[in-house]
Structure formats: C-alpha cells, structure tokens
Design a protein around this motif. Structure first.
Motif, PDB file in Angstrom:
ATOM      1  N   GLY A   1       0.850  -1.170   0.000  1.00  0.00           N
ATOM      2  CA  GLY A   1       0.000   0.000   0.000  1.00  0.00           C
ATOM      3  C   GLY A   1       0.898   1.236   0.000  1.00  0.00           C
ATOM      4  O   GLY A   1       2.124   1.109  -0.070  1.00  0.00           O
TER       5      GLY A   1
ATOM      6  N   TYR B   1      -1.301   2.277  -2.070  1.00  0.00           N
ATOM      7  CA  TYR B   1      -2.101   1.793  -3.184  1.00  0.00           C
ATOM      8  C   TYR B   1      -1.363   0.652  -3.861  1.00  0.00           C
ATOM      9  O   TYR B   1      -0.324   0.850  -4.491  1.00  0.00           O
TER      10      TYR B   1
ATOM     11  N   ASN C   1      -5.704   1.044  -1.266  1.00  0.00           N
ATOM     12  CA  ASN C   1      -5.832  -0.267  -1.908  1.00  0.00           C
ATOM     13  C   ASN C   1      -4.784  -1.162  -1.267  1.00  0.00           C
ATOM     14  O   ASN C   1      -3.606  -1.082  -1.619  1.00  0.00           O
TER      15      ASN C   1
ATOM     16  N   THR D   1      -3.301  -4.994  -0.057  1.00  0.00           N
ATOM     17  CA  THR D   1      -3.358  -6.429  -0.320  1.00  0.00           C
ATOM     18  C   THR D   1      -2.094  -7.090   0.199  1.00  0.00           C
ATOM     19  O   THR D   1      -1.156  -6.427   0.638  1.00  0.00           O
TER      20      THR D   1
ATOM     21  N   ASN E   1      -4.953  -8.193 -14.148  1.00  0.00           N
ATOM     22  CA  ASN E   1      -6.069  -8.152 -13.207  1.00  0.00           C
ATOM     23  C   ASN E   1      -7.285  -8.871 -13.787  1.00  0.00           C
ATOM     24  O   ASN E   1      -7.719  -8.587 -14.901  1.00  0.00           O
TER      25      ASN E   1
ATOM     26  N   ALA F   1     -12.263  -8.435  -2.280  1.00  0.00           N
ATOM     27  CA  ALA F   1     -11.874  -7.470  -3.314  1.00  0.00           C
ATOM     28  C   ALA F   1     -12.545  -7.802  -4.648  1.00  0.00           C
ATOM     29  O   ALA F   1     -12.843  -8.961  -4.931  1.00  0.00           O
TER      30      ALA F   1
ATOM     31  N   GLU G   1      -7.430  -7.321  -4.873  1.00  0.00           N
ATOM     32  CA  GLU G   1      -7.326  -5.877  -4.700  1.00  0.00           C
ATOM     33  C   GLU G   1      -8.319  -5.151  -5.603  1.00  0.00           C
ATOM     34  O   GLU G   1      -9.053  -5.768  -6.379  1.00  0.00           O
ATOM     35  N   LEU G   2      -8.318  -3.822  -5.495  1.00  0.00           N
ATOM     36  CA  LEU G   2      -9.022  -3.005  -6.476  1.00  0.00           C
ATOM     37  C   LEU G   2      -8.282  -3.089  -7.806  1.00  0.00           C
ATOM     38  O   LEU G   2      -7.123  -3.490  -7.859  1.00  0.00           O
TER      39      LEU G   2
ATOM     40  N   THR H   1      -7.302   2.478 -10.757  1.00  0.00           N
ATOM     41  CA  THR H   1      -8.684   2.888 -10.493  1.00  0.00           C
ATOM     42  C   THR H   1      -8.824   4.400 -10.280  1.00  0.00           C
ATOM     43  O   THR H   1      -9.801   4.997 -10.752  1.00  0.00           O
TER      44      THR H   1
ATOM     45  N   ALA I   1     -11.459   4.185  -5.325  1.00  0.00           N
ATOM     46  CA  ALA I   1     -10.493   3.817  -4.295  1.00  0.00           C
ATOM     47  C   ALA I   1     -10.516   4.832  -3.156  1.00  0.00           C
ATOM     48  O   ALA I   1      -9.636   4.821  -2.293  1.00  0.00           O
TER      49      ALA I   1
ATOM     50  N   ASN J   1     -10.279  -5.357   3.411  1.00  0.00           N
ATOM     51  CA  ASN J   1     -10.023  -6.421   2.453  1.00  0.00           C
ATOM     52  C   ASN J   1      -9.709  -7.688   3.237  1.00  0.00           C
ATOM     53  O   ASN J   1      -8.711  -7.735   3.966  1.00  0.00           O
TER      54      ASN J   1
END
Length: 382
Positions: free
Chosen positions: A95, A97, A195, A197, A275, A307, A341-342, A346, A355, A365
């Motif tokens: 993170g 993000y 975001n 993870t 993704n 997520a 995750e997102l 985003t 986000a 999450n």
C-alpha cells in the motif's frame, strides 16, 4: 465449468475441529537505526505461519502435502538484511495503493497529486518506500484455537505523495485447520486513496524444491480481465477472457499458453501479470478468486477475498539474482502471486469504481488462503 464458489466457501464455513494453537514472538533482526524487527509464529498443528513486522510480511507458510510432509510454500528470505535490500515484495502488505497508478498522478476533489514513481513512468505498490518497506507495530498476539497477530502502521499525511494520515491494520489468523485468514483495515483523517493487499509468492511444491510452477494447474472464476498498455497500465477496456490465453475458467496448466508469442498481452506482461474481474465492487464476504493445484505434491490452494479483482502474476521479474530461504536462486516462473485488490489505476479510471476513503469511513479487504486436505470432498471434484 463447475460452480466452484459455493462448494469451496461452503466448506470454509464448516466449524474447525478443536485444536491447540500457539502464537510466539521472537527477534528477527535489527534495523540500521536500532529498532528491533520481531517475528511472530502461528501454528495450529496443521499450518505454521511466520509473520515479520517489517512490511507486515508473511515470511513462511508450512503446509502438508498428500503424504503429510510439510514444506514452506511461500518465497522469502532467511534474514532481515535481504528484505532491506531487494525485497521483491515477498509476502508483504502493500500500500498505500497496491498495483500501478498511471504516471504517478491522480486528482482528488479538484486537486492534483504527484506520487513517487518507481516503475518506469508509473507508481507501483505505494511508491519507493511503500508499506512493504515500513516497520509495523505488533498490537496483539493471541494463542488458542485460532492463533493470530495484529500489526499496525500509521502513514503520515504526504507520505509518497498521498494525502491524509492513514491508519492501517492487518490481522493474520489461523482461522481453521487448513486456512490462513488475512484482514486489512484502514481509516483516514482526510480524503485519500487506499488499496491494500498481500503480495505472497507461492510455489506449492515448496519454495526450496527447485521446481517451477508451470505444471501447477489454476482455475480463476472470472470471465473478464483488464488488458494493459506497454507500461502495464490498464487500457480502460474490460475484455472477455473467452478465446484468449487468459481463460482459466476451467482448470488449466499455468504454463500451457504462457509462451504464446501471438498474444500481445503476454508479451507486455512478460507472462501473466494481469487483473481479473471478480465483481463490479467489493463484497461483504470473501468470494473465490482462484484455485491452484500442484499435481506432484497434491497441495491445493484456494484464495478468496472481498476485493473485486485479483492480479495473477507468474514471477516474471525473478531473475536468479535473489537467493531465498533455502539457498536457491529464485528464477522466472519459480512462483506465482494472486493479489486480491481493487483494479490497477482505479483513481484515473472512473469506470473501475472508486479507491476513495473519507474520514469516518473504513476500507476492508479480507483474504483467505485455504489448503484443503486430501479428504476434502471438493479436492478431486471436476
């Protein structure tokens, strides 16, 4: 294609057999400024997880094979100095993000923000000094049937270019005999982006086995994914996987199509680094993100998360310059990552959702890594 989700998540909901769990803590190393980095070991008789406070990272995860023999199935290092050097995000909490933001820039409430760029022209996993390169505080360690550890990190306003003071926590729990549960939460004092993870790399044969993951078999229950441009930023398209090397709705070898030179997306990612769309928004309860089987050892990993997306990555940038816990050099395709995750970028792509996190709100999450035993009814079903 089988509807895996109901069967797998239903099995997760079954009550775990009572078992004595343990949680212990010990020094792992010392930072150059003198701060001690601790490691917490969680065990429940079936799984053993080791988490270090540096990057709130999962350093090892011991899992039995079909014959009951244990092996560590995640990549990582034997000492702190290696994590301080070339981290590769092994097991880390990433993170503010996770994944990429185009050009290291975004706009929030009419104001433009510039972030640290550490992946060509883009920001990746929080920047040059993201959450993976921070010392988290250990807030609680609990033993008992479901041993756990909770870690906390307070990211100050402006860190790596992000607005607002963000307070993040992660709790690792052995929630059942065969499941490691990870829960991220975050709050802020100003509008910001979040975001979070986990970035564990898995090899179900064992990280010290010397075997690649190309013969592992994977199922991802997603009919769409987000193609990327030359810098691995999503183009904005949400494309069907049908008829492409990205279709894993039915179980397939990871290596079956990874060298398809006709697939521009595989060339851009140097393999799989994309993704997959699990839903249009975060869910209240974890949903299946992927199921991976190693036919040789019999180990199975089922990943679920709240997520909306999961990044599937095949260790494309591992280049044999990194030596892991077992003394082996990690090479391309020695491991895979599944990062719930997102969607990437985003903040710059409104069609992907939001986000944003505001004061008074909270992002969450929940990720579960489940390793069903050979007797589980869904283990061999097709």
């Amino acid at each position: 294609m089988r509807d895996w989700t109901a069967a797998i998540l239903g099995a997760c909901a079954l009550p775990a057999a009572a078992a004595a769990g343990e949680a212990t803590r010990a020094p792992f190393g010392t930072l150059p400024d003198g701060r001690v980095v601790e490691e917490v070991t969680l065990t429940n008789g079936t799984l053993t997880a080791r988490i270090i406070a540096w990057g709130a990272a999962l350093r090892s995860l011991d899992v039995p094979d079909r014959d009951g023999r244990h092996a560590d199935v995640v990549l990582g290092y034997a000492d702190l100095a290696s994590y301080l050097g070339k981290s590769n995000y092994f097991g880390a909490s990433v993170g503010r993000y996770a994944n990429r933001i185009r050009g290291g820039r975004f706009t929030l409430d009419g104001r433009d923000y510039t972030l640290a760029r550490n992946d060509g022209p883009n920001m990746l996993h929080g920047g040059k000094e993201g959450f993976d390169r921070r010392l988290w505080s250990i807030e609680a360690v609990e033993g008992g049937a479901t041993p756990s550890v909770t870690l906390r990190y307070v990211s100050p306003d402006g860190e790596e270019g992000f607005p607002g003071t963000l307070t993040a926590t992660v709790t690792y729990t052995l929630s059942a005999a065969d499941t490691l549960r990870i829960e991220y939460r975050a709050t802020t004092d100003r509008p910001t982006l979040v975001n979070l993870t986990n970035h564990s790399y898995f090899n179900l044969a064992g990280e010290g086995s010397g075997r690649s993951i190309l013969d592992h078999r994977i199922m991802i229950p997603a009919d769409r994914y987000t193609p990327v441009d030359e810098t691995q930023i999503p183009t904005g398209e949400i494309a069907p996987v049908a008829g492409t090397p990205f279709d894993f709705r039915d179980e397939e070898r990871i290596g079956a199509r990874i060298r398809d030179g006709r697939a521009v997306q595989l060339l851009r990612g140097h393999g799989y680094d994309h993704n997959y769309v699990l839903g249009d928004a975060p869910s209240d309860e974890p949903r299946l993100a992927a199921r991976v089987t190693d036919p040789a050892s019999g180990r199975v990993l089922e990943v679920a998360s709240t997520a909306p997306g999961v990044q599937f990555y095949t260790g494309n940038m591992l280049d044999a310059t990194t030596v892991g816990k077992s003394g082996l050099a990690y090479r391309q395709s020695d491991a895979f990552a599944l990062e719930p995750e997102l969607f990437p970028d985003t903040p710059n792509q409104p069609a992907f959702g939001s986000a944003r996190l505001d004061p008074g709100g909270m992002v969450r999450n929940v990720i579960t890594y489940r390793f069903p035993s050979p007797s589980s009814p869904d283990r061999t079903a097709r």
